[in-house]
Design a protein around this motif. Structure first.
Motif, PDB file in Angstrom:
ATOM      1  N   LEU A 325       1.143  -0.728   0.586  1.00  0.00           N
ATOM      2  CA  LEU A 325      -0.036  -0.008   0.072  1.00  0.00           C
ATOM      3  C   LEU A 325       1.002   1.393  -0.139  1.00  0.00           C
ATOM      4  CD1 LEU A 325      -2.931  -0.116   0.023  1.00  0.00           C
ATOM      5  CD2 LEU A 325      -2.756   0.543   2.700  1.00  0.00           C
ATOM      6  N   SER A 326       1.673   1.485   1.294  1.00  0.00           N
ATOM      7  CA  SER A 326       2.786   2.547   0.910  1.00  0.00           C
ATOM      8  C   SER A 326       3.918   2.515  -0.398  1.00  0.00           C
ATOM      9  CB  SER A 326       4.171   2.554   2.215  1.00  0.00           C
ATOM     10  OG  SER A 326       3.303   1.647   2.925  1.00  0.00           O
ATOM     11  N   ARG A 327       3.530   1.590  -1.240  1.00  0.00           N
ATOM     12  CA  ARG A 327       4.577   1.552  -2.628  1.00  0.00           C
ATOM     13  C   ARG A 327       3.702   2.346  -3.890  1.00  0.00           C
ATOM     14  NH1 ARG A 327       7.262  -3.837  -3.341  1.00  0.00           N
ATOM     15  NH2 ARG A 327       9.446  -3.206  -1.780  1.00  0.00           N
ATOM     16  N   ARG A 328       1.882   1.794  -2.887  1.00  0.00           N
ATOM     17  CA  ARG A 328       1.308   2.437  -4.966  1.00  0.00           C
ATOM     18  C   ARG A 328       1.224   4.118  -4.275  1.00  0.00           C
ATOM     19  NH1 ARG A 328      -5.246   0.466  -5.092  1.00  0.00           N
ATOM     20  NH2 ARG A 328      -5.416   2.081  -7.345  1.00  0.00           N
ATOM     21  N   TYR A 329       0.712   3.722  -3.158  1.00  0.00           N
ATOM     22  CA  TYR A 329       1.011   5.731  -2.498  1.00  0.00           C
ATOM     23  C   TYR A 329       1.487   6.554  -2.036  1.00  0.00           C
ATOM     24  CZ  TYR A 329      -4.065   4.441  -2.852  1.00  0.00           C
ATOM     25  OH  TYR A 329      -5.659   3.543  -3.015  1.00  0.00           O
ATOM     26  N   HIS A 330       3.134   5.987  -2.844  1.00  0.00           N
ATOM     27  CA  HIS A 330       3.760   7.408  -2.302  1.00  0.00           C
ATOM     28  C   HIS A 330       4.681   7.569  -1.255  1.00  0.00           C
ATOM     29  CE1 HIS A 330       3.800   6.873  -6.537  1.00  0.00           C
ATOM     30  NE2 HIS A 330       2.792   7.046  -7.328  1.00  0.00           N
ATOM     31  N   LEU A 331       5.225   6.656  -0.234  1.00  0.00           N
ATOM     32  CA  LEU A 331       5.503   7.154   1.095  1.00  0.00           C
ATOM     33  C   LEU A 331       6.365   7.390   0.909  1.00  0.00           C
ATOM     34  CD1 LEU A 331       5.287   5.836   3.766  1.00  0.00           C
ATOM     35  CD2 LEU A 331       6.959   4.361   3.503  1.00  0.00           C
ATOM     36  N   PRO A 332       6.631   8.955   1.815  1.00  0.00           N
ATOM     37  CA  PRO A 332       7.825   9.223   0.905  1.00  0.00           C
ATOM     38  C   PRO A 332       9.559   9.110   1.573  1.00  0.00           C
ATOM     39  CG  PRO A 332       6.736  10.649   2.942  1.00  0.00           C
ATOM     40  CD  PRO A 332       5.931   9.222   2.258  1.00  0.00           C
ATOM     41  N   ASP A 333      10.340   9.375  -0.024  1.00  0.00           N
ATOM     42  CA  ASP A 333      10.928   8.416   0.032  1.00  0.00           C
ATOM     43  C   ASP A 333      12.316   8.455   1.613  1.00  0.00           C
ATOM     44  OD1 ASP A 333      10.401   7.697  -2.497  1.00  0.00           O
ATOM     45  OD2 ASP A 333      11.595   9.435  -3.187  1.00  0.00           O
ATOM     46  N   MET A 334      12.353   9.287   1.906  1.00  0.00           N
ATOM     47  CA  MET A 334      13.119   9.863   3.545  1.00  0.00           C
ATOM     48  C   MET A 334      12.619   8.570   4.035  1.00  0.00           C
ATOM     49  SD  MET A 334      11.843  13.453   4.941  1.00  0.00           S
ATOM     50  CE  MET A 334      13.287  13.111   5.971  1.00  0.00           C
ATOM     51  N   LEU A 335      11.598   7.808   3.941  1.00  0.00           N
ATOM     52  CA  LEU A 335      11.731   6.646   5.075  1.00  0.00           C
ATOM     53  C   LEU A 335      11.609   5.949   5.171  1.00  0.00           C
ATOM     54  CD1 LEU A 335       7.596   8.805   5.921  1.00  0.00           C
ATOM     55  CD2 LEU A 335       9.623   9.113   7.401  1.00  0.00           C
ATOM     56  N   TRP A 336      11.977   5.209   3.956  1.00  0.00           N
ATOM     57  CA  TRP A 336      12.264   3.922   2.995  1.00  0.00           C
ATOM     58  C   TRP A 336      13.290   3.428   4.095  1.00  0.00           C
ATOM     59  CZ3 TRP A 336       8.781   1.072   2.044  1.00  0.00           C
ATOM     60  CH2 TRP A 336       7.428   1.336   1.022  1.00  0.00           C
ATOM     61  N   PRO A 337      14.287   3.599   4.504  1.00  0.00           N
ATOM     62  CA  PRO A 337      15.735   3.223   4.907  1.00  0.00           C
ATOM     63  C   PRO A 337      14.926   2.741   6.542  1.00  0.00           C
ATOM     64  CG  PRO A 337      16.242   5.749   3.873  1.00  0.00           C
ATOM     65  CD  PRO A 337      14.670   5.697   3.902  1.00  0.00           C
ATOM     66  N   ILE A 338      14.374   3.298   7.082  1.00  0.00           N
ATOM     67  CA  ILE A 338      14.002   2.347   8.395  1.00  0.00           C
ATOM     68  C   ILE A 338      12.573   1.715   8.272  1.00  0.00           C
ATOM     69  CG2 ILE A 338      14.498   5.449   9.344  1.00  0.00           C
ATOM     70  CD1 ILE A 338      12.160   5.765   9.886  1.00  0.00           C
ATOM     71  N   ILE A 339      12.190   1.536   7.235  1.00  0.00           N
ATOM     72  CA  ILE A 339      10.488   0.788   7.197  1.00  0.00           C
ATOM     73  C   ILE A 339      11.365  -0.618   7.652  1.00  0.00           C
ATOM     74  CG2 ILE A 339       9.069   0.315   5.462  1.00  0.00           C
ATOM     75  CD1 ILE A 339       8.132   2.817   6.404  1.00  0.00           C
ATOM     76  N   GLN A 340      10.514  -1.296   8.472  1.00  0.00           N
ATOM     77  CA  GLN A 340      10.993  -2.726   9.116  1.00  0.00           C
ATOM     78  C   GLN A 340      10.022  -3.058   8.520  1.00  0.00           C
ATOM     79  OE1 GLN A 340      12.454  -3.759  13.187  1.00  0.00           O
ATOM     80  NE2 GLN A 340      12.084  -5.513  12.553  1.00  0.00           N
TER      81      GLN A 340
END
Length: 496
Positions: A325-340
């Motif tokens: 869902l986050s990929r489809r609705y474009h989660l801010p790029d700066m948050l992806w490094p801390i996604i677990q």
């Protein structure tokens, strides 16, 4: 809109190619033969599976006859007239026990699955509760189908395999449009829920009352006043004394007894008045703030931005469904490094327990549930950041071309407009607390007398260590200065 089709064979291929919006249209099929044959009955069943219920058949003959579909309890083609058709075309008031298969699982506050105190199976949550009302009003049969676990992904798989007709949850339609949802009228927004600022350790309470700039000013004040008093003493006695004046300055700030016995003349009274007034103001404010924070507690700096979240070294825990869902609705790029990304069970274990070691992505309805739950806690554990990361429209997911899409959409819109939906949502929050399903409710911390632990002695021990350390440092400085002075005097004597 009414479409008139003159056909000789069942046009099922034509209906399969139509857009879903044509389900709300009316179709009049003009036939050269009567529609009572098995061929047209099978066509009616297939059209009903595609969501087309508004079909009329006109048999061209000397005595032209109009036929319609009777859907419940089983599909049949029967004689009809225009007045009866118009009266029934937008109504499903009596489905005569028609089975509606609903995927059920626990996903608070939207859908709940639990057993009450009597061991009876109960279904709750404001989405699933609304479905039960809808089914009851239309005299249909609510048939629950249990998914392997509480993940929305299993509900989607059940829809695609046609094991269920509906999900008792709210989902956004996938990009592949493999399933449909009711007409969305409630926009959901997502936030990152971060830990509330944690309570400071007891040893940090020593410096907590004042801002660092105040402490810097205080150190500068002590340094200047000690050197000033030492300089006056040198002018009067030709001797430098730092440690004694340092203790007097600190004693004045601690509002304890002090005396400037090494100073004489009016300078002594002037400096005494200065130290007394400054020490009185400082100690009064300091002790007042210290007592208040010991009662109300002090917390660390709050996380209010994504940059602060990155600097706090806290991971955002999500499951596989939320990642897609986050990929489809474009989660801010700066948050992806801390996604677990973790399994759904692990996510719910940490999130429902208000684990402050992680951050979580939640939508508006579930954030309201967490806010509701934390009203009963002495200290809130999680808070929503004041930044909405993405928006989406969600609805009841169902099989593609399911005939209830329009009726359920209208009922959902009426519930939203009337305020009934808001009432269901509030009840679902309370039901989640009392049912204790998939949500480990935290009991409010009680105020009670407790035995003193080792943490209680940390602050006075550090204060004592700081005092002894400062005294040792001043002693070493004065001892070094005294030895140098003595060595200089000895060298001058030898030169004479």
């Amino acid at each position: 809109m009414l479409f008139v089709l003159h056909v000789k064979t069942p046009p099922i291929d034509f209906f399969e190619q139509l857009h879903l919006q044509f389900q709300i249209s009316d179709f009049l099929l003009v036939l050269d033969e009567g529609p009572g044959t098995d061929i047209w009955l099978e066509f009616s069943r297939q059209a009903f599976q595609l969501g087309y219920m508004r079909l009329l058949f006109l048999h061209r003959s000397e005595n032209a006859a109009l036929y319609g579909m009777r859907l419940f309890p089983q599909l049949e083609i029967e004689r009809a007239d225009v007045n009866t058709y118009v009266e029934r075309r937008n109504r499903l008031t009596n489905m005569k026990g028609f089975a509606i298969r609903v995927a059920v699982y626990s996903n608070p506050p939207r859908c709940l699955l639990y057993k009450n105190s009597e061991g009876k199976q109960k279904y709750g949550g404001y989405y699933l509760r609304f479905l039960q009302h809808f089914v009851a009003v239309h005299n249909a049969s609510f048939v629950p189908v249990y998914t392997p676990n509480d993940s929305p992904g299993h509900c989607i798989r059940a829809l695609l395999s046609k094991q269920v007709d509906l999900c008792g949850d709210s989902l956004a339609q996938g990009s592949d449009k493999s399933f449909v949802v009711t007409r969305a009228i409630r926009m959901a927004y997502a936030n990152v829920m971060v830990p509330y600022a944690k309570q400071l350790s007891s040893y940090r309470y020593i410096v907590a009352p004042f801002h660092p700039t105040v402490w810097i000013c205080l150190i500068v004040y002590i340094t200047l006043i000690v050197f000033f008093m030492s300089f006056i003493h040198w002018q009067q006695r030709r001797r430098w004394i730092f440690s004694t004046f340092l203790l007097d300055a600190i004693s004045s700030l601690l509002f304890t007894g002090f005396s400037l016995k090494h100073l004489h003349g009016r300078e002594r009274y002037i400096l005494f008045a200065v130290l007394f007034i400054a020490g009185f103001i400082y100690s009064t404010f300091y002790l007042g703030y210290l007592k208040s924070i010991l009662t109300t507690e002090v917390f660390e700096k709050q996380i209010n931005s994504f940059q602060q979240l990155l600097e706090s070294n806290i991971s955002i825990m999500i499951d596989e469904y939320d990642r897609n869902l986050s990929r489809r609705y474009h989660l801010p790029d700066m948050l992806w490094p801390i996604i677990q990304v973790v399994p759904d069970e692990m996510l719910k274990k940490h999130r429902s327990g208000f684990d402050q070691e992680y951050a979580y992505i939640l939508f508006s309805d579930r954030m309201e549930l967490y806010d509701y739950a934390q009203k009963y806690l002495r200290h809130p554990r999680l808070r929503r950041m004041p930044i909405n990361i993405f928006f989406l429209f969600s609805g009841f997911p169902m099989r593609e071309s399911y005939f209830l899409r329009q009726s359920l959409s209208e009922a959902w819109a009426n519930a939203f407009e009337s305020g009934f939906l808001k009432k269901l949502a509030v009840d679902a929050d309370h039901e989640t607390m009392t049912a204790n399903v998939g949500f480990r409710f935290l009991v409010t911390d009680q105020y009670e007398a407790q035995s003193l632990s080792l943490d209680y002695f940390v602050m006075p021990a550090m204060s004592l260590a700081f005092g002894y350390g400062l005294a040792l440092l001043v002693f070493a400085i004065e001892l070094t200065a005294w030895r140098r002075h003595r060595q200089r005097a000895h060298n001058l004597a030898l030169m004479d």
